[in-house]
Design a protein around this motif. Sequence first.
Motif, PDB file in Angstrom:
ATOM      1  N   VAL A  33      37.124  59.869  54.627  1.00  0.00           N
ATOM      2  CA  VAL A  33      37.758  59.829  53.321  1.00  0.00           C
ATOM      3  C   VAL A  33      38.585  58.560  53.299  1.00  0.00           C
ATOM      4  O   VAL A  33      39.591  58.452  53.977  1.00  0.00           O
ATOM      5  CB  VAL A  33      38.652  61.067  53.114  1.00  0.00           C
ATOM      6  N   THR A  34      38.129  57.576  52.569  1.00  0.00           N
ATOM      7  CA  THR A  34      38.833  56.299  52.586  1.00  0.00           C
ATOM      8  C   THR A  34      39.788  56.229  51.402  1.00  0.00           C
ATOM      9  O   THR A  34      39.701  57.011  50.473  1.00  0.00           O
ATOM     10  CB  THR A  34      37.850  55.121  52.477  1.00  0.00           C
ATOM     11  N   ASP A  35      40.687  55.302  51.496  1.00  0.00           N
ATOM     12  CA  ASP A  35      41.629  55.120  50.397  1.00  0.00           C
ATOM     13  C   ASP A  35      41.114  54.086  49.416  1.00  0.00           C
ATOM     14  O   ASP A  35      41.840  53.628  48.553  1.00  0.00           O
ATOM     15  CB  ASP A  35      42.992  54.694  50.948  1.00  0.00           C
ATOM     16  N   GLU A  36      39.869  53.695  49.581  1.00  0.00           N
ATOM     17  CA  GLU A  36      39.360  52.609  48.759  1.00  0.00           C
ATOM     18  C   GLU A  36      39.056  53.080  47.346  1.00  0.00           C
ATOM     19  O   GLU A  36      38.357  54.055  47.128  1.00  0.00           O
ATOM     20  CB  GLU A  36      38.110  52.017  49.400  1.00  0.00           C
ATOM     21  N   ARG A 226      37.643  56.961  46.481  1.00  0.00           N
ATOM     22  CA  ARG A 226      38.460  57.525  45.390  1.00  0.00           C
ATOM     23  C   ARG A 226      37.902  57.015  44.067  1.00  0.00           C
ATOM     24  O   ARG A 226      37.878  55.830  43.813  1.00  0.00           O
ATOM     25  CB  ARG A 226      39.907  57.063  45.550  1.00  0.00           C
ATOM     26  N   TRP A 227      37.495  57.947  43.222  1.00  0.00           N
ATOM     27  CA  TRP A 227      36.998  57.575  41.900  1.00  0.00           C
ATOM     28  C   TRP A 227      38.144  57.574  40.891  1.00  0.00           C
ATOM     29  O   TRP A 227      39.099  58.336  41.024  1.00  0.00           O
ATOM     30  CB  TRP A 227      35.922  58.550  41.440  1.00  0.00           C
ATOM     31  N   ALA A 228      38.011  56.722  39.877  1.00  0.00           N
ATOM     32  CA  ALA A 228      38.992  56.681  38.800  1.00  0.00           C
ATOM     33  C   ALA A 228      38.311  57.089  37.491  1.00  0.00           C
ATOM     34  O   ALA A 228      37.150  56.761  37.263  1.00  0.00           O
ATOM     35  CB  ALA A 228      39.576  55.284  38.671  1.00  0.00           C
ATOM     36  N   TYR A 229      39.059  57.803  36.699  1.00  0.00           N
ATOM     37  CA  TYR A 229      38.577  58.282  35.402  1.00  0.00           C
ATOM     38  C   TYR A 229      39.433  57.587  34.344  1.00  0.00           C
ATOM     39  O   TYR A 229      40.643  57.752  34.310  1.00  0.00           O
ATOM     40  CB  TYR A 229      38.716  59.795  35.402  1.00  0.00           C
ATOM     41  N   ILE A 230      38.778  56.762  33.516  1.00  0.00           N
ATOM     42  CA  ILE A 230      39.508  55.967  32.535  1.00  0.00           C
ATOM     43  C   ILE A 230      39.216  56.513  31.139  1.00  0.00           C
ATOM     44  O   ILE A 230      38.050  56.728  30.793  1.00  0.00           O
ATOM     45  CB  ILE A 230      39.088  54.474  32.610  1.00  0.00           C
ATOM     46  N   ALA A 231      40.256  56.736  30.371  1.00  0.00           N
ATOM     47  CA  ALA A 231      40.057  57.240  29.009  1.00  0.00           C
ATOM     48  C   ALA A 231      40.879  56.429  28.016  1.00  0.00           C
ATOM     49  O   ALA A 231      42.007  56.017  28.309  1.00  0.00           O
ATOM     50  CB  ALA A 231      40.462  58.714  28.925  1.00  0.00           C
ATOM     51  N   VAL A 232      40.283  56.174  26.856  1.00  0.00           N
ATOM     52  CA  VAL A 232      40.960  55.459  25.768  1.00  0.00           C
ATOM     53  C   VAL A 232      40.778  56.300  24.515  1.00  0.00           C
ATOM     54  O   VAL A 232      39.662  56.694  24.183  1.00  0.00           O
ATOM     55  CB  VAL A 232      40.329  54.059  25.560  1.00  0.00           C
ATOM     56  N   SER A 233      41.889  56.606  23.836  1.00  0.00           N
ATOM     57  CA  SER A 233      41.753  57.426  22.635  1.00  0.00           C
ATOM     58  C   SER A 233      42.619  56.902  21.505  1.00  0.00           C
ATOM     59  O   SER A 233      43.624  56.218  21.738  1.00  0.00           O
ATOM     60  CB  SER A 233      42.110  58.884  22.938  1.00  0.00           C
ATOM     61  N   LYS A 255      38.866  44.318  26.931  1.00  0.00           N
ATOM     62  CA  LYS A 255      40.047  43.646  27.490  1.00  0.00           C
ATOM     63  C   LYS A 255      40.624  44.415  28.679  1.00  0.00           C
ATOM     64  O   LYS A 255      41.128  43.830  29.630  1.00  0.00           O
ATOM     65  CB  LYS A 255      41.123  43.490  26.408  1.00  0.00           C
ATOM     66  N   LEU A 256      40.553  45.744  28.607  1.00  0.00           N
ATOM     67  CA  LEU A 256      41.123  46.587  29.665  1.00  0.00           C
ATOM     68  C   LEU A 256      40.300  46.509  30.952  1.00  0.00           C
ATOM     69  O   LEU A 256      40.856  46.372  32.060  1.00  0.00           O
ATOM     70  CB  LEU A 256      41.178  48.042  29.165  1.00  0.00           C
ATOM     71  N   TYR A 257      38.984  46.581  30.808  1.00  0.00           N
ATOM     72  CA  TYR A 257      38.111  46.700  31.984  1.00  0.00           C
ATOM     73  C   TYR A 257      38.309  45.572  33.012  1.00  0.00           C
ATOM     74  O   TYR A 257      38.515  45.856  34.196  1.00  0.00           O
ATOM     75  CB  TYR A 257      36.655  46.814  31.538  1.00  0.00           C
ATOM     76  N   PRO A 258      38.251  44.279  32.586  1.00  0.00           N
ATOM     77  CA  PRO A 258      38.422  43.225  33.591  1.00  0.00           C
ATOM     78  C   PRO A 258      39.808  43.238  34.247  1.00  0.00           C
ATOM     79  O   PRO A 258      39.969  42.765  35.361  1.00  0.00           O
ATOM     80  CB  PRO A 258      38.239  41.920  32.789  1.00  0.00           C
ATOM     81  N   GLU A 259      40.799  43.814  33.560  1.00  0.00           N
ATOM     82  CA  GLU A 259      42.161  43.854  34.106  1.00  0.00           C
ATOM     83  C   GLU A 259      42.312  44.908  35.201  1.00  0.00           C
ATOM     84  O   GLU A 259      43.093  44.735  36.130  1.00  0.00           O
ATOM     85  CB  GLU A 259      43.172  44.172  32.994  1.00  0.00           C
ATOM     86  N   ILE A 260      41.606  46.030  35.065  1.00  0.00           N
ATOM     87  CA  ILE A 260      41.826  47.099  36.037  1.00  0.00           C
ATOM     88  C   ILE A 260      40.720  47.196  37.091  1.00  0.00           C
ATOM     89  O   ILE A 260      40.949  47.680  38.176  1.00  0.00           O
ATOM     90  CB  ILE A 260      42.005  48.491  35.381  1.00  0.00           C
ATOM     91  N   SER A 261      39.513  46.729  36.764  1.00  0.00           N
ATOM     92  CA  SER A 261      38.404  46.899  37.711  1.00  0.00           C
ATOM     93  C   SER A 261      38.519  45.929  38.880  1.00  0.00           C
ATOM     94  O   SER A 261      38.847  44.756  38.700  1.00  0.00           O
ATOM     95  CB  SER A 261      37.083  46.658  36.977  1.00  0.00           C
ATOM     96  N   LEU A 262      38.227  46.452  40.086  1.00  0.00           N
ATOM     97  CA  LEU A 262      38.209  45.592  41.268  1.00  0.00           C
ATOM     98  C   LEU A 262      36.781  45.302  41.705  1.00  0.00           C
ATOM     99  O   LEU A 262      36.544  44.719  42.761  1.00  0.00           O
ATOM    100  CB  LEU A 262      38.970  46.279  42.419  1.00  0.00           C
ATOM    101  N   LEU A 263      35.807  45.756  40.905  1.00  0.00           N
ATOM    102  CA  LEU A 263      34.408  45.538  41.259  1.00  0.00           C
ATOM    103  C   LEU A 263      34.104  44.044  41.274  1.00  0.00           C
ATOM    104  O   LEU A 263      34.611  43.290  40.450  1.00  0.00           O
ATOM    105  CB  LEU A 263      33.485  46.249  40.254  1.00  0.00           C
ATOM    106  N   GLU A 264      33.269  43.649  42.250  1.00  0.00           N
ATOM    107  CA  GLU A 264      33.024  42.211  42.411  1.00  0.00           C
ATOM    108  C   GLU A 264      32.371  41.577  41.198  1.00  0.00           C
ATOM    109  O   GLU A 264      32.829  40.568  40.692  1.00  0.00           O
ATOM    110  CB  GLU A 264      32.151  41.978  43.659  1.00  0.00           C
ATOM    111  N   ASN A 265      31.279  42.173  40.746  1.00  0.00           N
ATOM    112  CA  ASN A 265      30.569  41.585  39.620  1.00  0.00           C
ATOM    113  C   ASN A 265      30.954  42.337  38.349  1.00  0.00           C
ATOM    114  O   ASN A 265      30.155  43.040  37.754  1.00  0.00           O
ATOM    115  CB  ASN A 265      29.063  41.639  39.838  1.00  0.00           C
ATOM    116  N   LYS A 266      32.220  42.201  37.930  1.00  0.00           N
ATOM    117  CA  LYS A 266      32.640  42.972  36.773  1.00  0.00           C
ATOM    118  C   LYS A 266      32.562  42.117  35.556  1.00  0.00           C
ATOM    119  O   LYS A 266      32.177  42.214  34.595  1.00  0.00           O
ATOM    120  CB  LYS A 266      34.070  43.437  36.922  1.00  0.00           C
TER     121      LYS A 266
END
Length: 266
Positions: A33-36, A226-233, A255-266
Amino acid sequence: MKKSGSIIHPYWVLGLLFCVTAALLLFTVDISVTDEAGVRQKLPDTLGDQWEGFDVLFCQDPGCGRNWLTRDVPLNDEGRRVCPSNWQGEPCGGELLTMSLGEKTVLPRDTVMMKKQYINRENPENTVFTSVVLSGKDRTSIHRPELCLDAQGNAIESSQALEIPLANGNTIKVQVLLLNKKYSEKYTRYSYYAYFFIGKDRTTHLHFERLLWMSLDRVFRNVAHRWAYIAVSGERAPLADNAVYQDEIRNVISKLYPEISLLENK
Ligand SMILES: [Zn+2]
């Protein structure tokens, strides 16, 4: 001729072997179980020039349950923020936390919750609510969004995927629910709820796909990220064919996605 009772039937041997193997697998295969996580643990203060974000705090008094923007609640003499008053305008004094009392009761303690309300600078009436739930160690922090919304008294009118073009030319998909909630005979609130999930190295808008990736990662890669669940309403016009809300979702999430995502090819 009667078989000898002293000989153990081969099926029993096979069965026993199977059970021993299964038990060995269950108790010895080490799932790390990683903290990643695939997201930053902070929501941006602004989204482009248009949206300014404010932290939201929730009163923990079960009889109140009111929420506030941090900027509207000054620190008291002890340097803490407490709930100024309930919905009826009576003094409250309840503890203020970043998750609601219901969420705090249900979610595992190490769940990370980030929430911000973004206000449109040109039109302050226009607000968008954003939340990120980052699962903790036992990975049960994220539930099927539809169940929670239903439990909160929302009627789900429709559910569909929406493509979000990003500035770098990529696209991501989000799932968009159109909701309505009747508060009284005269007032029904119409809203949209867009969500998607970010894992350590992938993103998806489908809850079952997230569960599938989690299972495959466990079985074939021995990891549980660790998965993240993102919601915008936000609010929308009553008629479902009025698609103004879709522009708002594209605007905010691109605008939100590139700010929070750490994925390499985002
Ligand atoms: Zn309160």
